[in-house]
Design a protein around this motif. Structure first.
Motif, short mmCIF file in Angstrom:
data_model
loop_
_atom_site.label_atom_id
_atom_site.label_comp_id
_atom_site.label_asym_id
_atom_site.label_seq_id
_atom_site.Cartn_x
_atom_site.Cartn_y
_atom_site.Cartn_z
N PRO A 100 30.19 -15.06 53.50
CA PRO A 100 30.79 -15.61 52.28
C PRO A 100 30.50 -17.11 52.17
O PRO A 100 30.18 -17.76 53.17
CB PRO A 100 32.28 -15.34 52.49
N PRO A 101 30.59 -17.68 50.96
CA PRO A 101 30.39 -19.12 50.81
C PRO A 101 31.34 -19.89 51.72
O PRO A 101 32.51 -19.48 51.88
CB PRO A 101 30.71 -19.37 49.34
N PRO A 102 30.89 -20.99 52.32
CA PRO A 102 31.74 -21.74 53.26
C PRO A 102 33.11 -22.10 52.72
O PRO A 102 34.10 -22.05 53.44
CB PRO A 102 30.90 -22.99 53.55
N ALA A 103 33.20 -22.41 51.44
CA ALA A 103 34.48 -22.83 50.87
C ALA A 103 35.49 -21.69 50.81
O ALA A 103 36.70 -21.94 50.75
CB ALA A 103 34.26 -23.40 49.47
N SER A 104 35.01 -20.45 50.82
CA SER A 104 35.93 -19.32 50.69
C SER A 104 36.18 -18.58 52.00
O SER A 104 36.95 -17.63 52.04
CB SER A 104 35.37 -18.32 49.66
N VAL A 105 35.53 -19.01 53.08
CA VAL A 105 35.67 -18.32 54.37
C VAL A 105 37.11 -18.43 54.89
O VAL A 105 37.71 -19.50 54.89
CB VAL A 105 34.71 -18.91 55.41
N LYS A 106 37.65 -17.30 55.32
CA LYS A 106 38.94 -17.28 55.99
C LYS A 106 38.72 -16.72 57.40
O LYS A 106 38.35 -15.56 57.56
CB LYS A 106 39.95 -16.40 55.25
N VAL A 107 38.94 -17.53 58.41
CA VAL A 107 38.68 -17.14 59.79
C VAL A 107 39.98 -16.65 60.45
O VAL A 107 41.02 -17.30 60.33
CB VAL A 107 38.09 -18.31 60.60
N HIS A 108 39.90 -15.53 61.12
CA HIS A 108 41.01 -14.99 61.90
C HIS A 108 40.62 -15.08 63.38
O HIS A 108 39.63 -14.47 63.79
CB HIS A 108 41.29 -13.54 61.50
N ARG A 109 41.39 -15.82 64.15
CA ARG A 109 41.09 -16.06 65.56
C ARG A 109 41.82 -15.03 66.42
O ARG A 109 43.04 -14.94 66.37
CB ARG A 109 41.51 -17.48 65.95
N ILE A 110 41.06 -14.29 67.22
CA ILE A 110 41.65 -13.19 67.98
C ILE A 110 41.17 -13.23 69.42
O ILE A 110 39.97 -13.26 69.70
CB ILE A 110 41.27 -11.83 67.35
N CYS A 111 42.13 -13.23 70.34
CA CYS A 111 41.85 -13.17 71.78
C CYS A 111 42.13 -11.74 72.27
O CYS A 111 43.23 -11.22 72.07
CB CYS A 111 42.73 -14.18 72.52
N PHE A 112 41.13 -11.14 72.90
CA PHE A 112 41.28 -9.82 73.52
C PHE A 112 41.31 -10.05 75.02
O PHE A 112 40.28 -10.22 75.66
CB PHE A 112 40.12 -8.91 73.11
N ALA A 113 42.52 -10.14 75.60
CA ALA A 113 42.69 -10.55 77.00
C ALA A 113 43.27 -9.39 77.81
O ALA A 113 44.36 -8.90 77.51
CB ALA A 113 43.61 -11.76 77.09
N THR A 114 42.54 -8.95 78.83
CA THR A 114 43.01 -7.85 79.66
C THR A 114 43.18 -8.32 81.10
O THR A 114 42.56 -9.30 81.53
CB THR A 114 42.03 -6.67 79.61
N GLY A 115 44.02 -7.61 81.83
CA GLY A 115 44.24 -7.93 83.23
C GLY A 115 45.69 -8.18 83.59
O GLY A 115 46.05 -8.19 84.77
N ALA A 116 46.54 -8.39 82.58
CA ALA A 116 47.95 -8.73 82.86
C ALA A 116 48.89 -7.54 82.72
O ALA A 116 50.09 -7.66 82.97
CB ALA A 116 48.41 -9.85 81.93
N ALA A 117 48.36 -6.37 82.34
CA ALA A 117 49.23 -5.23 82.03
C ALA A 117 50.10 -4.80 83.22
O ALA A 117 51.30 -4.54 83.07
CB ALA A 117 48.40 -4.05 81.53
N ASP A 118 49.50 -4.72 84.40
CA ASP A 118 50.27 -4.28 85.58
C ASP A 118 51.39 -5.26 85.91
O ASP A 118 52.51 -4.84 86.23
CB ASP A 118 49.35 -4.10 86.79
N ARG A 119 51.11 -6.56 85.83
CA ARG A 119 52.15 -7.55 86.10
C ARG A 119 53.25 -7.48 85.03
O ARG A 119 54.44 -7.57 85.36
CB ARG A 119 51.55 -8.96 86.14
#
Length: 301
Positions: free
Chosen positions: A112-131
């Motif tokens: 999309p044109p730079p002026a209309s870009v909407k960025v969604h920042r997402i971290c997919f972090a694994t390793g803490a489930a057992d704790r």
């Protein structure tokens, strides 16, 4: 084939790519971009989803706070940094995004044109489930918007390195969210609503992301206006998921994925040049046609 893309180099990257392609469709999902720009990017209309995948073993030194700080730095902190750098590159070099390390295969659909870009920042972090399961009885991190960075073990609030609101999901949470919100429109609507809820200042936290999702679904896929500061109660997800109407809705959603299968089938034929009519279309022209179908929510599909 008109282009080829990675399917994920590590186990967690493959899981992430599989989950996203199932929900957002292959045409819009791109893992392992040039220079490891980001681990996975989804482009749809003006929305760009930047996923950073970090799979890190959780330390066990006997000091809970030290363990959390070390894991947070390696998983969430580095993820936030990667997403922030990717966003800067995306905004400053939109024509320099490639599918391969050799920078020979450009992104096949237009940004999309730079002026209309909407960025969604997402971290997919694994390793803490057992704790998490050991300490809280739930295999998921808590949400606590009163904390910044690694101040409180197993609770995620404001991540300063991200340069904006960062959504943090582990494998179980992301699979759950993408099962209930399994179109790009439904998922982005949730991300927008969640970021707005956090920005409002009255929502302080939830035991898990699953409980926040339950609150959202129970109120007609919205977050109701608050009259004061509030924290969600435990076990909201279990309560909502046990409701007969919710169970029936889940069944209907599973049985009505014909539209998704049709889009994916036609896209595979187009990429292979095997359509009876339409092989002469450019990628941009084809994507504009598919976008009309892919943009519908699960309910309307």
């Amino acid at each position: 084939m008109r282009f080829r893309k990675s399917e994920g180099l590590t186990e967690s990257e493959a899981i992430l790519a599989g989950l996203c392609e199932r929900s957002f469709l292959a045409l819009y999902t791109y893992p392992n971009l040039f220079k490891q720009l980001v681990d996975l990017m989804v482009v749809f209309r003006s929305d760009i989803l930047l996923f950073s995948d970090k799979s890190c073993a959780y330390p066990d030194t006997g000091d809970p706070l030290l363990d959390w700080r070390r894991w947070f730095a390696r998983a969430i902190g580095k993820s936030a940094h990667q997403v922030r750098q990717a966003e800067r590159w995306l905004r400053s070099q939109p024509g320099m995004i490639f599918l391969d390390p050799a920078a020979s295969a450009p992104l096949p659909i237009g940004l999309p044109p730079p002026a209309s870009v909407k960025v969604h920042r997402i971290c997919f972090a694994t390793g803490a489930a057992d704790r998490c399961r050991r300490e809280t009885g739930q295999p998921m991190l808590g949400i606590d918007l009163t904390v910044t960075d690694a101040e409180a073990p197993l609770r995620v609030g404001i991540v300063s390195e991200a340069g904006g609101f960062l959504h943090v999901f582990d494998a179980e949470v992301l699979e759950l969210v993408l099962t209930e919100l399994d179109t790009i429109s439904d998922f982005v609507a949730y991300l927008d609503a969640k970021a707005a809820l956090a920005a409002g200042g009255q929502f302080k936290g939830a035991p898990t992301e699953a409980d926040l999702l339950a609150y959202y679904l129970h109120h007609g896929r919205t977050f109701p206006a608050a009259t004061g500061d509030f924290v969600l109660k435990h076990n909201l997800w279990r309560q909502v998921a046990a409701q007969p109407a919710f169970i029936e809705g889940r069944r209907l959603n599973r049985e009505h994925r014909t539209w998704d299968r049709l889009i994916e089938y036609i896209t595979r034929q187009f990429l292979a040049g095997q359509l009876e009519f339409g092989n002469e279309l450019t990628m941009d022209d084809y994507e504009r046609v598919v976008r009309i179908m892919a943009g519908e929510s699960r309910f309307y599909r």
